[in-house]
Scaffold this motif. Structure first.
Motif, short mmCIF file in Angstrom:
data_model
loop_
_atom_site.label_atom_id
_atom_site.label_comp_id
_atom_site.label_asym_id
_atom_site.label_seq_id
_atom_site.Cartn_x
_atom_site.Cartn_y
_atom_site.Cartn_z
N ALA C 154 0.83 -1.20 0.00
CA ALA C 154 0.00 0.00 0.00
C ALA C 154 0.87 1.26 0.00
O ALA C 154 0.55 2.24 -0.68
N ILE C 155 1.97 1.20 0.74
CA ILE C 155 2.87 2.36 0.77
C ILE C 155 3.54 2.53 -0.60
O ILE C 155 3.65 3.64 -1.12
N ALA C 156 3.95 1.40 -1.20
CA ALA C 156 4.56 1.47 -2.53
C ALA C 156 3.60 2.12 -3.53
O ALA C 156 3.99 2.96 -4.35
N MET C 157 2.31 1.74 -3.46
CA MET C 157 1.30 2.34 -4.33
C MET C 157 1.21 3.84 -4.09
O MET C 157 1.10 4.63 -5.03
N ALA C 158 1.21 4.19 -2.80
CA ALA C 158 1.02 5.60 -2.45
C ALA C 158 2.18 6.47 -2.93
O ALA C 158 1.98 7.58 -3.39
N ILE C 159 3.40 5.93 -2.85
CA ILE C 159 4.56 6.79 -3.20
C ILE C 159 5.00 6.61 -4.64
O ILE C 159 5.89 7.32 -5.10
N ALA C 160 4.35 5.68 -5.36
CA ALA C 160 4.80 5.37 -6.73
C ALA C 160 4.76 6.61 -7.63
O ALA C 160 5.53 6.72 -8.57
N CYS C 161 3.82 7.52 -7.36
CA CYS C 161 3.70 8.69 -8.23
C CYS C 161 4.38 9.90 -7.65
O CYS C 161 4.06 11.03 -8.01
N ARG C 162 5.30 9.67 -6.73
CA ARG C 162 6.09 10.74 -6.15
C ARG C 162 5.22 11.91 -5.66
O ARG C 162 5.37 13.04 -6.13
N PRO C 163 4.31 11.63 -4.72
CA PRO C 163 3.47 12.72 -4.21
C PRO C 163 4.32 13.67 -3.37
O PRO C 163 5.36 13.29 -2.85
N LYS C 164 3.83 14.92 -3.26
CA LYS C 164 4.52 15.88 -2.40
C LYS C 164 4.10 15.71 -0.95
O LYS C 164 4.79 16.14 -0.04
N LEU C 165 2.89 15.12 -0.78
CA LEU C 165 2.37 14.93 0.57
C LEU C 165 1.90 13.49 0.73
O LEU C 165 1.13 13.00 -0.08
N LEU C 166 2.38 12.82 1.78
CA LEU C 166 1.92 11.47 2.07
C LEU C 166 1.10 11.54 3.36
O LEU C 166 1.59 11.99 4.39
N ILE C 167 -0.16 11.09 3.27
CA ILE C 167 -1.00 11.06 4.46
C ILE C 167 -1.07 9.62 4.94
O ILE C 167 -1.36 8.71 4.17
N ALA C 168 -0.76 9.39 6.21
CA ALA C 168 -0.81 8.03 6.76
C ALA C 168 -1.82 8.03 7.90
O ALA C 168 -1.62 8.72 8.90
N ASP C 169 -2.93 7.30 7.72
CA ASP C 169 -4.00 7.28 8.71
C ASP C 169 -3.91 5.99 9.53
O ASP C 169 -4.31 4.94 9.06
N GLU C 170 -3.38 6.06 10.73
CA GLU C 170 -3.19 4.90 11.60
C GLU C 170 -2.54 3.74 10.83
O GLU C 170 -3.05 2.62 10.85
N PRO C 171 -1.41 3.96 10.16
CA PRO C 171 -0.91 2.93 9.25
C PRO C 171 -0.39 1.68 9.96
O PRO C 171 -0.19 0.66 9.32
N THR C 172 -0.17 1.75 11.28
CA THR C 172 0.43 0.59 11.95
C THR C 172 -0.48 0.01 13.03
O THR C 172 -0.10 -0.95 13.70
N THR C 173 -1.68 0.56 13.19
CA THR C 173 -2.54 0.12 14.29
C THR C 173 -2.93 -1.34 14.18
O THR C 173 -3.10 -2.03 15.18
N ALA C 174 -3.10 -1.84 12.93
CA ALA C 174 -3.55 -3.22 12.77
C ALA C 174 -2.37 -4.20 12.75
O ALA C 174 -2.58 -5.39 12.56
N LEU C 175 -1.16 -3.72 12.94
CA LEU C 175 0.02 -4.59 12.76
C LEU C 175 0.61 -5.04 14.09
O LEU C 175 0.43 -4.40 15.13
N ASP C 176 1.35 -6.14 14.04
CA ASP C 176 2.10 -6.59 15.22
C ASP C 176 3.17 -5.58 15.56
O ASP C 176 3.63 -4.83 14.71
#
Lengths: 270, 244, 262
Positions: C154-176
């Motif tokens: 999902a992160i690779a998808m988000a940054i693939a187009c070289r955005p100037k702003l990356l918004i991460a909404d609780e990106p690790t809450t569901a992870l170990d």
């Protein structure tokens, strides 16, 4: 959203109430005896005969009211047969594991792949045309759809933690079904049954139109349509009246089903 | 000893092992933490401890003898559970009073509304909560309701499966405080399944670390988290985000 | 000039209740800004409003300028300026598409790459999120991946187009917790090397402290306190911030106590 739904419910209930009201009325009072042909053939609407008479001279309004009994009777009968069989089978399949569950799923898919009408025609062909046979045939076809829905819903509910909590609390499986599973599948299943009731009315009308449903002289709406077919250009009301009644009941039942969704949830009062 | 798992193994029908040689003892007054990440076998072990699944090998000892079917009701009176997701663990169609009374009904303890009221009071909910439905409560309040259901029959052991990980930080503190005070007041012992080592350190005296279905390390929480001997335990501890 | 300027943002639901109430903040290029709040604080709605992605039935007022575009009055495609990573990657990824094709879709659309150039861009994106065995992962469907691998995709998808702003909404809450640490490291490295601005949304103060520089604490739809996260953690001014810090310190301290006596 829920305002749209409550409009649906009001419109649906109104349509259903008109038809049910007519049926109840028919048990208390009929304008003419069903076999009274004193009005003469193909009398135009108005006068003594509100909707005119058919090609045998019977009063159309009387026929329409009696046809309503058959339509409502079919809906209730088929929903009872389909609901009881479908929910029972779906519950068993929902609890089943592995191969038994797979087998149930395949069996249901095959049954559902058969068009309702074709299945009903096969059964009627075997057992002879009567209202009871038609109702049972339609109910059986409905049972397959209801069973498939029930099976999926039961599996969803069984995965909930409150089922595990109930087991840990020492509640037996039969009581878990009664107090947790059935109440939680009831809203979706009952909305589906209401939709199926509309389809059942249509299916009975189709069978009667084809001569496989209610045998004469009982005036099913489908049979009325069939009989009015030959004279549709001279007496269009004879075809229009049962057609409109049929559409009104089916739409009414569907709108009611749609509107019911909102009113079966304790969360609605939010 | 309240409960002892002796050399528990569990294999899936496919033959893959979910648990291997797990031995764990729960003593009265010593809360036990079961720590591990998803797929480690925590849930499977919990289901076995709750009597919902049969181990492939090994046995559970309860009150001095191996646990068997006929003693299940007695066992359940002593061992109750709280689950992770307070939205999934309360039946949306039942009122709170009925939900909390469920163990009384199921375990033949007699449905007594005063016990329901006492349980609600013990978890800090008003008595009039009994007449309401789950959707009227927040996540933290729902978890209190689930805890009330678990303690209504005065069990000795509470198996808690990630009871605070779905909650906000401030709510988490309050629920952990609640669990700690219930232990102190009611002669209750907790087995906590959690990946949150801060909560573990706060609540449990004994810690067992599960990795790939095996207990790789267990002992006093102070020792296991303070001076871990297994590399996996060390990795877990290093991964915990801390305030600067 | 700032990349994102939110001024007086108010989001109301159908009955007129303000779910986000007069929120103002800005993010300059390369900034790392946190929105910290618990459930119901309005932090996620703020993020969705920034991208013009508010669910139907909610209306926004105030102003949001994202790289010069007005996201309230004339929302336009944000694909090249900003991208978002959600809490649960399984719901953000299409279950019927391989990871490789999902990453390729935005690259083809926004960067116009085809054929071999597209394939190498996908491989590059996968390498950037440190997915070893990139070939196998590119050919996998979401359900065949672990939670951490899915979030990397999902992160690779988000940054693939070289955005100037990356918004991460609780990106690790569901992870170990070990995977969480890896993903936080990865986000940290990406925004550092790329100079991407980061808007990080979380309820978890210690997690925010690992990646964020400035932060805004939200409660009941309002920003109650703003400032550098180090100051906020050491000298919280608002009572609610203090409660948050105290809660986090409780578990920190408990963990720190272990080992003391033995």
């Amino acid at each position: 959203m829920s305002r749209r739904r409550s409009l649906h419910l009001a419109a649906g209930l109104l349509l259903v109430a008109v038809v049910v009201g007519g049926v109840l009325l028919s048990y208390l009072w009929l304008p003419f005896a069903p076999d009274d042909t004193s009005g003469g053939r193909l009398a135009p609407p108005g006068g003594d005969h509100l909707l005119g008479t058919d090609k045998l001279g019977r009063d159309l309004f009387t026929q329409l009211l009696i046809g309503g009994r058959i339509a409502i009777g079919t809906a209730l009968g088929a929903v009872t047969v389909g609901g009881v069989l479908g929910v029972s089978f779906g519950l068993v399949a929902g609890f089943a594991t592995r191969w038994l569950d797979d087998a149930a799923a395949v069996l249901l898919d095959i049954l559902i792949a058969f068009p309702t009408l074709l299945l009903a025609m096969l059964i009627v062909a075997g057992a002879g045309a009567s209202l009871a046979t038609a109702v049972i045939a339609i109910g059986l076809a409905m049972a397959a759809v209801v069973a498939r829905l029930t099976r999926v819903l039961v599996k969803q509910i069984l995965a909930r933690d409150y089922i595990t909590a109930a087991r840990v609390a020492g509640i037996s499986w039969p009581r878990i079904v009664v107090s947790h599973v059935l109440p939680n599948i009831a809203p979706t299943v009952s909305v589906n049954l209401a939709l199926q009731a509309g389809l059942a009315v249509l299916a009975e009308a189709s069978l009667s139109y084809l001569g496989l449903g209610t045998p004469p002289p009982n005036a099913s709406w489908g049979r009325m349509l069939y009989e009015a077919q030959a004279t549709v250009l001279v007496a269009p009301v004879a075809a229009l009246a049962p057609g409109i009644a049929l559409v009104a009941l089916v739409i009414g039942v569907n709108l009611t089903a749609d509107g019911l969704r909102d009113f079966t949830d304790p969360r609605r009062s939010r | 000893m309240i409960l002892e798992a002796r050399n528990i193994g569990f294999a899936y029908r496919s033959g893959a092992a979910a648990l291997t040689g797990v031995s764990l003892a729960i003593e009265p007054g010593r809360n036990v933490a079961l720590v591990g990440e998803s797929g480690a076998g925590k849930t499977t072990l919990l289901r076995i401890l709750l009597g919902l699944a049969q181990p492939s090998t090994g046995e559970l000892w309860y009150a001095g003898s191996p646990l068997a079917r006929p003693r299940m009701r007695d066992y359940r009176r002593s061992v109750q559970a709280v689950f992770q997701d307070p939205y999934s663990s309360l039946d949306p169609r039942h009122r709170i009073g009925r939900i909390v009374a469920e163990p009384l009904r199921g375990l033949g303890l007699g449905v007594d509304q005063s016990r329901v009221a006492a349980a609600l009071d013990a978890v800090g909910l008003p008595a009039d909560a009994a007449g309401r439905y789950p959707h009227e409560f927040s996540g933290g309040q729902r978890q209190r309701i689930a805890i009330a259901r678990a303690i209504v029959g005065n069990p000795r052991l509470l198996l808690a499966d990630e009871p605070v990980s779905a909650l906000d930080l401030t709510t988490r503190v309050r629920i952990v405080d609640l669990l700690a005070s219930l232990c102190a007041e009611r002669d209750l012992t907790i087995m906590l399944v959690s990946h949150d080592l801060g909560v573990v350190a706060e609540l449990c005296q004994h810690t067992a670390v599960l990795e790939h279905g095996r207990l790789v390390e267990q002992g006093d929480t102070d020792r296991v988290l303070g001076a871990p001997s297994h590399p996996y335990t060390r990795k877990l501890i290093e991964s915990v985000p801390r305030l600067p | 000039m700032s990349l994102l300027t939110v001024d007086g943002l108010t989001v109301r639901n159908g009955t007129g209740t303000a779910l986000v109430d007069d929120v103002s903040f800005s993010v300059a290029p390369g900034d790392r800004t946190g929105l910290i709040g618990e459930s119901g604080s309005g932090k996620s709605l703020t993020a969705l409003a920034v991208l013009g992605l508010l669910p139907p039935g909610l209306t926004a007022s105030g102003s949001i300028l994202l790289d010069g575009a007005d996201m309230i009055r004339a929302p336009r495609g944000h694909g090249q300026v900003a991208a978002i990573v959600f809490q649960e990657p399984l719901t953000a990824l299409d279950p019927l598409m391989t990871a490789g094709r999902q990453i390729a879709a935005p690259i083809r659309r926004f960067r116009g790459l085809r054929g071999a150039a597209l394939r190498s861009a996908v491989a590059e994106a996968l390498a950037e999120v440190h997915l070893t065995d990139a070939d196998r992962i590119a050919r996998s469907y979401p359900h065949q991946l672990s939670g951490g691998q899915r979030q990397r995709v999902a992160i690779a998808m988000a940054i693939a187009c070289r955005p100037k702003l990356l918004i991460a909404d609780e990106p690790t809450t569901a992870l170990d917790v070990t995977v969480q640490a890896e993903i936080l490291d990865l986000l940290d490295r990406i925004v550092t090397t790329r100079g991407t601005a980061l808007l990080f949304i979380t309820h978890d103060l210690p997690v925010a402290a690992k990646v964020v520089r400035d932060t805004h604490v939200m409660r009941h739809g309002r920003i109650v306190e703003s400032g550098p996260i180090l100051d906020l953690v050491s000298h919280p001014q608002h009572e609610y911030t203090r409660t948050l810090v105290d809660s986090a310190r409780r578990f920190d301290a408990a963990l720190k106590r272990t080992g003391r006596d033995s």
